[in-house]
Design an enzyme around this catalytic site. Sequence first.
Site, PDB file in Angstrom:
ATOM      1  N   HIS A  21       0.954  -1.169   0.270  1.00 33.64           N
ATOM      2  CA  HIS A  21      -0.034  -0.011   0.034  1.00 33.64           C
ATOM      3  C   HIS A  21       0.954   1.264   0.015  1.00 33.64           C
ATOM      4  CE1 HIS A  21      -3.533   2.252   1.099  1.00 33.64           C
ATOM      5  NE2 HIS A  21      -2.746   2.966   1.479  1.00 33.64           N
ATOM      6  N   GLU A  22       1.851   1.354   0.811  1.00 34.14           N
ATOM      7  CA  GLU A  22       2.606   2.593   0.901  1.00 34.14           C
ATOM      8  C   GLU A  22       3.521   2.628  -0.190  1.00 34.14           C
ATOM      9  OE1 GLU A  22       1.778   4.651   2.960  1.00 34.14           O
ATOM     10  OE2 GLU A  22       0.461   3.558   4.276  1.00 34.14           O
ATOM     11  N   HIS A  25       1.661   4.694  -2.666  1.00 30.20           N
ATOM     12  CA  HIS A  25       1.890   6.067  -2.653  1.00 30.20           C
ATOM     13  C   HIS A  25       3.611   6.555  -3.261  1.00 30.20           C
ATOM     14  CE1 HIS A  25      -2.069   6.479  -0.678  1.00 30.20           C
ATOM     15  NE2 HIS A  25      -1.548   5.609   0.142  1.00 30.20           N
TER      16      HIS A  25
END
Length: 458
Positions: A21-22, A25
């Site tokens: 997920h990170e 980004h």
Amino acid sequence: MNLLTIIPAFLLAIGVLVTVHEFGHFWVARRLGVKVLRFSIGFGKPLWRRVSKDADKIEYVVAALPFGGYVKMLDERECEDGCEIAEHEVHRAFNRQKLWKRAAIVVAGPMANFILAIVIYALVFMIGQEAMRPYVDVMQDSPAAQAGFQSGDQVTAINGVETTSWEDVRMLLVEEYLKSPQLVFNVITQDQVPMQRTLDLQGFAMFDDEGGALDKIGLRTWVPPYDVVVEQIVPNSPAAAVGLQAQDKILSIDAVKPTGGRGFVEYIRAHPDQPVVLKVDRAGQIQSFSVTPRINTERGDAVATIGAALAAPPPALRDEIYFMESYGLVDSLWNGAAKTWQMSMLTLKLMGRMFTGEVSLKNVSGPVTIAQFAGVSASIGLTYYLGFLAIVSVSLGVLNLLPVPMLDGGHLFYYLIEWVKGSPVSAETEAVGFRLGMAIIGGLMVLALYNDFTRLLN
């Protein structure tokens, strides 16, 4: 379940999902020219830290609390009093980027979770996973029994959508029920006769509490009848006390012939502290035993048992029920994408029904339940653990897209307002939204933990 299995399986799952997920980004921010200051997996005190050797000097951190992570970017709004951003780097600040760039960076996290789910599902389809053919057993006095279902029916379609496995039936039942409470099942009976069974669930509370949808309507997996044979006797148990032995074939229990291990176990559980008469075949000799099922609280039993482990169904029977479901690369990717879309829409619909009260809040699960499922799936096998990872990854992606301040969806909602009105929302609005988001997320965490511990106590 052994904690030595649960804890590593849970930490690995959280680590993978948060990192992916990170990284979404992080990767998009870097590609769009935004300067990244820190990439952290977890919160709190750093357990491991490394600084990149390039000009940006990005700090990579693994922190003590694994429940989340963050990507810190250069941002003038987060600059503390008295600090200044060098003039040559101002253009790389997140807050200076065009609206579409900021939105792309924010949405990249959830999208990374969806991509991970597609890849995992595709991998499972390529590896192949044992699936159960959709033969159904019918519980007495249930909606399924009233609809005319017979034990041994093989479900081939629900509302015209084909089913090939028990998993297909389970998913489609919920999907189609959310569209309409009237479901039409195409089945093939044990006599190989195609028929339709119409299940009208109008007014039926499918999600008023925990429990599987199929169990609630009275359908469960069916196994053809087979001989019930004792495989092992537990020392100092009721079965050992009366003289039952391994290899004893159970001919009847209270004069009723058991058709399989599940029926035998269910009868035992339904008669705690009540003597039952077993007629057994021991090497051609017919013998009878009176045994009283007990709930052994000292051993942690939750149901009545006699202390006899039963042999598994014969291999030939297993081959009749199970099949290996696997596909080539292209079909696996297509099915992986379709499965991810199906799970995403189903999760979103069930969340919506939760707000209207049709889905009980008891269905909200927290880290304890997730850890238990991680341990169970890991102990069963690799493909089951991968499937668990995919489900949680989809849930994480959907949850983060909800328009709640603090979540990615909350930021996207602010950007939508900015796009409509032509200017960003005020700092005061963001501050109020932050407090509201904290309250919502805190409330959900308390509810999830309450449900987790209630399940443990029960």
